[in-house]
Design an enzyme around this catalytic site. Structure first.
Site, mmCIF file in Angstrom:
data_model
loop_
_atom_site.group_PDB
_atom_site.id
_atom_site.type_symbol
_atom_site.label_atom_id
_atom_site.label_comp_id
_atom_site.label_asym_id
_atom_site.label_seq_id
_atom_site.Cartn_x
_atom_site.Cartn_y
_atom_site.Cartn_z
ATOM 1 C CB CYS A 118 -0.768 -0.010 0.905
ATOM 2 S SG CYS A 118 -1.821 1.329 1.465
ATOM 3 C CB CYS A 150 -0.035 1.292 4.035
ATOM 4 S SG CYS A 150 -1.368 1.016 3.971
#
Length: 149
Positions: A73, A76
């Site tokens: 991600c 993230c």
């Protein structure tokens, strides 16, 4: 009727997850784990797994802020340094932990994580606040402190 603040807190060790009793007046100066002898506060996030989740989220008296993330991600990975920096500001009042949703799918499913990054603030096993999306260090700190009021 007034409620008294306990004179000591139960704090899970950031290294071995052993529960330790820490006098409330020693919170800002820290302490050491009775089992592994490491410091109870490291000013960085810890790795949350199925094996230690309940010790930090339910049995410790410290609130736990969990970053639900995954290595693939982009947002993230972008937020990771801000989350680490926030730990330096929020400890010892709030413990910060990162939970890899790919490795710990059962816990992510239990909390209905549908997008990442998602942060959840827990107190004594109960979810008290949730925030989705990447945030800056100051936004994380402000959001967590505001949710604790």
């Amino acid at each position: 009727m007034t409620t008294q603040t306990p004179e000591s807190l139960i704090v899970a060790c950031p290294v071995c997850a052993t529960l330790n009793r820490l006098p409330r007046d020693k919170l800002s100066t820290g302490g050491t784990c009775g089992k592994c002898k490491n410091a109870l506060f490291l000013a960085k996030s810890i790795t949350i797994t199925a094996a230690n989740f309940d010790a930090y989220a339910s049995r410790s008296d410290l609130p736990l802020l969990v970053d639900f993330w995954a290595s693939w991600c982009g947002p993230c990975r972008q937020m990771a340094p801000a989350f680490e920096a926030a730990a330096k500001q929020l400890e010892p009042w709030i413990r910060l932990g990162k939970l890899d949703t790919e490795a710990e799918q059962a816990i992510a499913g239990r909390y209905n994580i549908r997008s990442i990054p998602t942060m959840i603030l827990f107190r004594k096993g109960s979810e008290i606040a949730r925030q989705g999306g990447a945030m800056s260090e100051s936004s994380i700190v402000d959001w967590a402190r505001g949710a604790m009021r």
